[in-house]
Design a protein around this motif. Structure first.
Motif, mmCIF file in Angstrom:
data_model
loop_
_atom_site.group_PDB
_atom_site.id
_atom_site.type_symbol
_atom_site.label_atom_id
_atom_site.label_comp_id
_atom_site.label_asym_id
_atom_site.label_seq_id
_atom_site.Cartn_x
_atom_site.Cartn_y
_atom_site.Cartn_z
ATOM 1 N N LEU A 184 0.977 -1.110 -0.260
ATOM 2 C CA LEU A 184 0.008 -0.160 -0.048
ATOM 3 C C LEU A 184 0.729 1.509 0.069
ATOM 4 N N ALA A 185 1.873 1.263 0.791
ATOM 5 C CA ALA A 185 2.782 2.356 0.839
ATOM 6 C C ALA A 185 3.407 2.672 -0.459
ATOM 7 N N THR A 186 3.163 3.672 -1.272
ATOM 8 C CA THR A 186 3.790 3.916 -2.619
ATOM 9 C C THR A 186 4.967 5.099 -2.647
ATOM 10 N N HIS A 187 5.418 5.445 -1.398
ATOM 11 C CA HIS A 187 6.259 6.431 -1.422
ATOM 12 C C HIS A 187 7.705 5.800 -1.939
ATOM 13 N N GLY A 188 8.143 6.391 -3.039
ATOM 14 C CA GLY A 188 9.388 5.926 -3.546
ATOM 15 C C GLY A 188 9.069 4.937 -4.520
ATOM 16 N N LYS A 189 8.067 4.686 -4.797
ATOM 17 C CA LYS A 189 7.772 3.281 -5.798
ATOM 18 C C LYS A 189 6.974 3.740 -7.062
ATOM 19 N N VAL A 190 7.275 3.064 -8.203
ATOM 20 C CA VAL A 190 6.822 3.342 -9.268
ATOM 21 C C VAL A 190 5.488 2.475 -9.430
ATOM 22 N N THR A 191 4.329 2.957 -9.264
ATOM 23 C CA THR A 191 3.127 2.333 -9.283
ATOM 24 C C THR A 191 2.572 2.163 -10.747
ATOM 25 N N ALA A 192 1.641 1.278 -10.940
ATOM 26 C CA ALA A 192 1.033 1.247 -12.292
ATOM 27 C C ALA A 192 0.168 2.347 -12.567
ATOM 28 N N GLY A 193 -0.455 3.213 -11.597
ATOM 29 C CA GLY A 193 -1.220 4.471 -11.805
ATOM 30 C C GLY A 193 -0.235 5.496 -12.024
ATOM 31 N N PHE A 248 2.319 8.287 -19.086
ATOM 32 C CA PHE A 248 2.222 7.931 -20.343
ATOM 33 C C PHE A 248 1.266 9.090 -21.158
ATOM 34 N N VAL A 249 0.347 9.170 -20.094
ATOM 35 C CA VAL A 249 -0.868 10.264 -20.616
ATOM 36 C C VAL A 249 -0.472 11.846 -20.728
ATOM 37 N N VAL A 250 0.568 12.122 -19.543
ATOM 38 C CA VAL A 250 0.826 13.536 -19.660
ATOM 39 C C VAL A 250 2.024 13.866 -20.854
ATOM 40 N N LEU A 303 -2.644 15.063 -26.107
ATOM 41 C CA LEU A 303 -3.302 15.413 -27.283
ATOM 42 C C LEU A 303 -3.840 14.062 -27.984
ATOM 43 N N PRO A 304 -2.910 12.941 -28.292
ATOM 44 C CA PRO A 304 -3.242 11.769 -28.862
ATOM 45 C C PRO A 304 -4.074 11.063 -27.987
ATOM 46 N N VAL A 305 -3.806 10.822 -26.707
ATOM 47 C CA VAL A 305 -4.776 10.172 -25.751
ATOM 48 C C VAL A 305 -6.224 10.838 -25.778
ATOM 49 N N LEU A 306 -6.185 12.210 -25.803
ATOM 50 C CA LEU A 306 -7.447 12.862 -25.761
ATOM 51 C C LEU A 306 -8.223 12.561 -27.062
ATOM 52 N N LEU A 307 -7.742 12.632 -28.006
ATOM 53 C CA LEU A 307 -8.207 12.486 -29.683
ATOM 54 C C LEU A 307 -8.922 11.001 -29.776
ATOM 55 N N ALA A 327 -3.249 18.123 -18.297
ATOM 56 C CA ALA A 327 -2.063 18.245 -18.831
ATOM 57 C C ALA A 327 -2.039 19.298 -19.642
ATOM 58 N N LEU A 328 -2.925 19.435 -20.677
ATOM 59 C CA LEU A 328 -2.711 20.368 -21.707
ATOM 60 C C LEU A 328 -3.312 21.797 -21.277
#
Length: 729
Positions: free
Chosen positions: A342-351, A357-359, A363-367, A685-686
């Motif tokens: 549960l503790a996500t400090h310092g860890k790269v999560t899937a979220g 990836f989105v940020v 624009l491609p994700v939005l379209l 992000a935009l």
């Protein structure tokens, strides 16, 4: 708000035994009242003010039987002409005589005397009239009518029972809610890692649903409550009850991982996540109560019933859950299923990976997201609304068998009779005026035949049964009703009598029309509420606008899926749709009301995290990543739980419950995973820093809502620093 909830959470944690005792006593009291005062729900979808309903109300004294319950007993012989055989004639006559003696049955004419025998001699219809309204027809009376038809079955005839009395809707089939709960339990175990933690949201949700449903049952004894109201309350109550507890429990676990004591963890979780729960619950309640805007009483009752379940779910989450956490403490991690992280400090999560990836490619994700939702929304342009009848029942049920036998042997229009009420009091010759009206009606293209008129004793009012060429769901039947009403002036001038169209088919058409007209103003009200609430929560202009546009996209995509499956018949075989045809007329407006509240839930939990990161100094895009990282897991779990609870009702065959469950499941799926988890971070992000711009004049007048508890936490930290200082400093 956070300060008040902090005090409430601490009070409930410390006085946990008293809080638990109050809830148990409340459940016992409401349950006892339900057992003592519960009445029956109604299957009548009435809308005052429509022509069909106003006409029924006007003639209820002259023709009281028009407001009473009715049924069809359909006798079928396997061979042509079999109904006319001496044995069948004798058996049907005996069955009809026995049905006539069932308590509550006012009349049941012999089908041979009325000519209700099909041209091929295979089917006969006995029309049963009760001496009271449909809502008062009991299951015992229905069973007694079934039993009375035994002589016909003994003679080798098939007997089916249809009509209003046997077309039962919104019946939850056993196991649907259990399946949803089991799937929700699996999601909770995967998300939280231990059986104790996973069991708490289920336990508190069941307590809330039990209290809400018992309270609703108490009201059925004094008020007319539509059958669909408890079903909707159950659906929504279960879903939000689990989700709201999950939000608070997730924050409680995080505070424990940060080293806080259980009491402080529970009180802070109640203050922060609890504030979001209260705010989110408020949006759901306002949206559901807003169904009253449609001006349809049964829809208003449905909205109020579901909003009551949401209120109870919020109260359980901010009072009972902190008390239960007082009993569990750190034991919430007992009975582990897997080693949680549960503790996500310092860890790269899937979220976090998804957010980055989105940020990087907003624009491609939005379209792509907009294109996908646009494609899903295309079928919504063909939306056709209607109300279910015998033909909507599942194949194999009594109501469906009766409907199909009548339709195949007599024609589909015999399942869609219209009643034209002729008021000839102003005509010089009333009887001639009635015949003149009948002649005009017979000449209409959509009319198959007329049945003999029924005239009151004074001879001034008559009922003319009109049998269309098409069934109740057919657009041609709706066009016939419109044509009769459009030609009213000509008919009245030619005959001297006034006319009005009523009957079950016309009433259903009027209800569907009324609900279709109510959609635009209801959407306008919902959009206005969303803009105000989100501006209040986030103090931003672009965030509310973006949230509303995303919500509208979710609605259109969901409606498109409903039209494709239930109106066009896509996925036939995968989803066992009872009958392809018009969408249940109140599904779109219910979808808008319920999904609005749920969509705002996800918006609040994700975007509040982004704002918190931004306020603490993160760059706009990093704030988006931080917000998604902190909220993705809990929003994903919450959405999957919602989908499982709503989707479980799709497994049934009820023509009302199934499309409602499907619409809500698809709506949550689209809104949570496409709109909130993809389009929202891409848009934020935009927007960059502009996302948090708020006009200066509004800044001064709009009240500040401490939803994330920033002011509370600052005050607690200040008190802690003061407590550590030596005395006299």
């Amino acid at each position: 708000m956070a300060t008040y909830l902090y005090r409430l959470g601490r009070h409930c944690f410390r006085r946990r035994r008293a809080v638990l005792a109050v809830w148990i006593a409340l459940l016992i009291a409401i349950g006892g009242a339900a057992g003592a005062f519960a009445g029956r729900t109604s299957d009548e979808f009435k809308v005052p003010g429509t022509e069909a309903q106003a006409t029924l109300d006007r003639i209820k004294d002259t023709f009281p039987e028009q407001g009473h319950g009715s049924a069809q007993v359909v006798f079928a012989a396997p061979a042509p002409g079999g109904i006319a055989s001496p044995g069948a004639t004798r058996a049907i006559g005996e069955a009809v005589g026995r049905i006539a003696h069932v308590p509550g049955v006012a009349a049941v004419p012999d089908p041979y005397a009325t000519g209700a025998v099909s041209p091929d001699g295979k089917v006969a219809i006995a029309l049963v009239s009760f001496d009271h309204k449909l809502a008062d027809v009991t299951d015992q009376q229905r069973d007694a009518v079934r039993a009375a038809a035994e002589p016909a079955r003994a003679a080798g005839l098939d007997v089916a029972f249809g009509g209003d009395a046997y077309n039962r809707f919104a019946q939850i089939e056993g196991g649907s809610e259990a399946i949803g709960l089991m799937v929700a339990g699996v999601v909770l175990v995967i998300t939280l890692g231990t059986l104790v933690a996973a069991g708490l949201p289920l336990l508190t949700a069941l307590v809330g649903v039990a209290a809400a449903m018992a309270g609703l049952l108490v009201l059925t004894g004094s008020f007319e409550i539509i059958t669909t109201a408890p079903v909707l309350a159950l659906m929504v109550g279960l879903a939000v009850g689990i989700d709201y507890a999950l939000f608070i429990l997730f924050r409680y676990r995080r505070h424990l991982d940060e080293g806080l004591e259980p009491e402080e963890s529970a009180t802070r979780a109640t203050a922060t996540a609890g504030s979001a729960v209260v705010f989110a619950g408020l949006t759901v309640v306002v949206a559901l109560a807003g169904l009253a805007v449609a001006g349809v009483p049964f829809l208003t009752v449905m909205g109020l019933a579901a909003s009551g379940a949401v209120v109870v779910a919020v109260l359980v989450a901010i009072t009972l859950l902190p008390a239960v956490l007082g009993f569990t403490g750190r034991a919430i991690d007992r009975l582990p299923i897997w080693k949680r992280a549960l503790a996500t400090h310092g860890k790269v999560t899937a979220g976090e990976r998804w957010a980055r990836f989105v940020v990087r490619r907003p624009l491609p994700v939005l379209l792509v997201g907009l294109a996908g939702l646009g494609a899903m929304a295309v079928p919504a342009a063909s939306l056709d609304l209607g109300l279910p009848g015998g033909g909507s029942q599942a194949v194999g049920t009594d109501g469906r068998k009766a409907y199909d036998l009548v339709s195949d042997s007599f024609g589909p229009g015999f399942n869609a009779p219209l009643v034209v009420v002729v008021d000839a009091h102003g005509a010089p010759r009333p009887e001639q005026a009635v015949q003149g009206v009948a002649g005009k009606l017979q000449g209409l293209d959509g009319v198959r035949t007329l049945l003999p008129p029924k005239v009151d004793r004074a001879g001034g009012t008559a009922l003319v049964p009109v049998i269309p060429k098409t069934g109740p769901d057919d657009e041609a039947t709706r066009a016939l009703v419109d044509e009769i009403r459009d030609q009213r002036a000509g008919i009245e001038s030619a005959t001297g009598a006034s006319i009005a169209v009523t009957g079950t088919t016309a009433a259903n058409i009027d209800v569907s029309t009324k609900l279709g007209q109510a959609l635009p103003p209801f959407v306008a009200v919902i959009v206005g509420i969303a803009l105000v609430l989100l501006a209040l929560a986030f103090r931003s202009v672009l965030v509310p606008l973006k949230a509303v546009l995303g919500f509208l996209l979710s609605i259109l995509a969901s409606l498109g899926a409903v039209v494709a499956v239930y109106q066009w018949g896509w996925l036939d075989g995968l989803i066992d749709v009872p009958k392809v045809g018009p969408v249940v007329s109140f599904v779109p407006i219910l979808l808008i009301g319920v999904l609005f509240g749920l969509a705002m839930d996800y918006e609040l939990f994700l975007v509040s995290g982004m704002k918190e990161q931004y306020v603490h100094g993160e760059a706009p895009r990093e704030a988006v990543v931080g917000g998604v990282k902190g909220g993705a897991r809990v929003v994903t779990a919450a959405a999957l739980i919602m989908i499982s609870v709503f989707g479980a009702f799709v497994l049934g065959h009820d023509p009302i419950v199934q499309p409602i469950g499907f619409a809500l499941a698809v709506g949550v799926l689209v809104d949570a995973f496409v709109v909130r988890m993809a389009l929202v971070p891409a848009a934020m992000a935009l927007f960059g820093r502009a996302a948090w711009w708020f006009p200066g004049p509004l800044e001064k007048v709009v009240p500040k809502v401490d939803m994330e508890g920033e002011q509370l936490i600052a005050r607690l930290e200040e008190e802690r620093r003061e407590a550590r200082q030596p005395a006299g400093v």
